[in-house]
Enzyme design. Structure first.
Site, short mmCIF file in Angstrom:
data_model
loop_
_atom_site.label_atom_id
_atom_site.label_comp_id
_atom_site.label_asym_id
_atom_site.label_seq_id
_atom_site.Cartn_x
_atom_site.Cartn_y
_atom_site.Cartn_z
N SER A 1 0.85 -1.19 0.00
CA SER A 1 0.00 0.00 0.00
C SER A 1 0.88 1.24 0.00
O SER A 1 2.05 1.17 0.41
CB SER A 1 -0.88 -0.01 1.26
OG SER A 1 -1.56 1.20 1.41
N TYR B 1 -2.31 -0.67 10.14
CA TYR B 1 -2.39 -0.99 8.71
C TYR B 1 -1.09 -0.60 8.00
O TYR B 1 -0.50 -1.41 7.27
CB TYR B 1 -3.57 -0.26 8.08
CG TYR B 1 -3.77 -0.56 6.61
CD1 TYR B 1 -4.32 -1.77 6.20
CD2 TYR B 1 -3.40 0.37 5.63
CE1 TYR B 1 -4.49 -2.05 4.84
CE2 TYR B 1 -3.58 0.10 4.29
CZ TYR B 1 -4.12 -1.11 3.90
OH TYR B 1 -4.29 -1.38 2.56
N1 LIG Z 1 -8.66 -0.73 -2.20
C1 LIG Z 1 -7.55 -0.03 -2.19
O1 LIG Z 1 -7.52 1.16 -2.57
C2 LIG Z 1 -6.26 -0.66 -1.75
C3 LIG Z 1 -5.10 0.14 -1.78
C4 LIG Z 1 -3.89 -0.44 -1.38
C5 LIG Z 1 -3.86 -1.76 -0.99
N2 LIG Z 1 -5.02 -2.50 -0.96
C6 LIG Z 1 -4.92 -3.91 -0.53
O2 LIG Z 1 -5.60 -4.71 -1.47
C7 LIG Z 1 -6.06 -5.91 -0.81
C8 LIG Z 1 -7.53 -6.13 -1.13
O3 LIG Z 1 -8.26 -5.10 -0.46
P1 LIG Z 1 -9.69 -4.57 -0.93
O4 LIG Z 1 -9.57 -3.11 -1.05
O5 LIG Z 1 -10.20 -5.39 -2.05
O6 LIG Z 1 -10.50 -4.85 0.42
P2 LIG Z 1 -11.87 -5.64 0.73
O7 LIG Z 1 -12.89 -5.34 -0.29
O8 LIG Z 1 -12.16 -5.33 2.15
O9 LIG Z 1 -11.46 -7.19 0.56
C9 LIG Z 1 -10.59 -7.79 1.48
C10 LIG Z 1 -10.56 -9.28 1.24
O10 LIG Z 1 -9.71 -9.87 2.25
C11 LIG Z 1 -10.47 -10.86 2.94
N3 LIG Z 1 -10.07 -10.98 4.34
C12 LIG Z 1 -10.04 -9.99 5.26
N4 LIG Z 1 -9.70 -10.50 6.47
C13 LIG Z 1 -9.52 -11.83 6.28
C14 LIG Z 1 -9.19 -12.90 7.16
N5 LIG Z 1 -9.01 -12.72 8.47
N6 LIG Z 1 -9.09 -14.15 6.65
C15 LIG Z 1 -9.31 -14.36 5.33
N7 LIG Z 1 -9.66 -13.39 4.46
C16 LIG Z 1 -9.76 -12.15 4.94
C17 LIG Z 1 -11.92 -10.44 2.80
O11 LIG Z 1 -12.78 -11.54 3.05
P3 LIG Z 1 -14.39 -11.31 3.36
O12 LIG Z 1 -15.03 -11.17 1.99
O13 LIG Z 1 -14.77 -12.59 4.06
O14 LIG Z 1 -14.52 -10.09 4.20
C18 LIG Z 1 -11.93 -9.93 1.37
O15 LIG Z 1 -12.03 -11.01 0.47
C19 LIG Z 1 -5.76 -5.71 0.68
O16 LIG Z 1 -4.56 -6.35 1.03
C20 LIG Z 1 -5.60 -4.19 0.79
O17 LIG Z 1 -4.81 -3.83 1.89
C21 LIG Z 1 -6.21 -1.98 -1.33
#
Ligand SMILES: NC(=O)c1ccc[n+]([C@@H]2O[C@H](COP(=O)([O-])OP(=O)(O)OC[C@H]3O[C@@H](n4cnc5c(N)ncnc54)[C@H](OP(=O)(O)O)[C@@H]3O)[C@@H](O)[C@H]2O)c1
Length: 258
Positions: free
Chosen positions: A132, A155
């Protein structure tokens, strides 16, 4: 056609990236923590005609992560690509196994899966860790569970921690698999961004595009150990080696417990 394991494939960036990879005809192992939600996703993905199998594990529990790594290592076709996408920012339960859940999921689970699956992967295989733009110096006491952090501190530290671990992993495995930390782009339109920042967010395809390229494109074949920042659209300079070594050693010591 590659065999690709993607964690956190039940929604957001992981779900959308799984869709894109399935449409390209790759065989996917999709991971989720909720079996019913994962089964729905797998059913939808199979409509592409791709081979889809599933893995259920709560990644906040390192024992579950280790068990999943064993299952994948023993009973599946060889993994070509591991995408450690699952991540957590804000959540009601911030503690997991005596430490902050952000370190447990965003750092330790990713490192554990990579460390356990890499020996089974081809030399030109790929490992991606979701990093990130939010990064902050890692407090080793907090990583240990001995100090409490705010949501953003936890985070940002968890994301720098896996990025530093990845740098050391790349140094230690020059012959592959190729391992990259990737910031997919900031404030992409997912639940994490909606709930964490109160904004609808930017086009998710920005993240899908960089993850598919980092997973498969020859452009990244020489970039092991590096951090790709998709906001700047470039590989960032290496991090300080002494700091990376110190943080990675702490993570490796924690992993030996599992
Ligand atoms: N969106 C952004 O702008 C952004 C920017 C930088 C980095 N990221 C990174 O990209 C990745 C995906 O994030 P996202 O934005 O798509 O977030 P999201 O929509 O909240 O999705 C997160 C995913 O991780 C799973 N997860 C969370 N806790 C877990 C656990 N304890 N065990 C197993 N699975 C778990 C969730 O499962 P559930 O469906 O069961 O909740 C979901 O499938 C993350 O690593 C995030 O830090 C995102």
């Amino acid at each position: 056609m590659k065999t690709i394991l993607i964690t956190g494939a039940t929604q957001g960036l992981g779900r959308a990236t799984a869709q894109a990879l399935a449409e390209q005809g790759h065989a996917l192992i999709v991971h989720g923590r909720d079996a019913a939600k994962l089964a729905d996703v797998a059913r939808d993905l199979r409509r592409t005609g791709a081979t889809i199998t599933t893995e259920v594990a709560n990644l906040s529990d390192p024992a579950e992560v280790a068990a999943m790594a064993r299952r994948v290592g023993q009973s599946r076709a060889r993994i070509d690509v591991l995408i450690n996408n699952a991540g957590v920012f804000k959540t009601a339960r911030t503690e997991a196994g005596g430490r902050d859940v952000r370190f447990a999921v965003n750092t330790l689970a990713s490192a554990l899966l990579a460390a356990r699956l890499a020996p089974e992967m081809p030399r030109d295989g790929r490992i991606l860790h979701l990093s990130s733009a939010a990064q902050a110096p890692v407090d080793l006491q907090a990583l240990n569970g001995a100090r409490k952090l705010t949501d953003m501190e936890a985070y940002a530290q968890s994301k720098l921690a896996i990025t530093l671990w990845n740098q050391r992993f790349g140094d230690a495995h020059p012959d592959g698999p190729v391992s990259l930390a990737v910031n997919p782009g900031s404030l992409l339109a997912t639940r994490m961004v909606r709930e964490g920042f109160g904004t609808s967010g930017n086009d998710l395809n920005i993240g899908v595009d960089i993850l598919t390229r980092a997973a498969l494109s020859p452009d990244f074949a020489q970039a092991t150990g590096r951090y790709y920042d998709n906001d700047a659209r470039r590989l960032a300079p290496r991090y300080d080696d002494a700091t990376a070594t110190q943080v990675a050693a702490k993570i490796d010591a924690l992993l030996t417990q599992f």
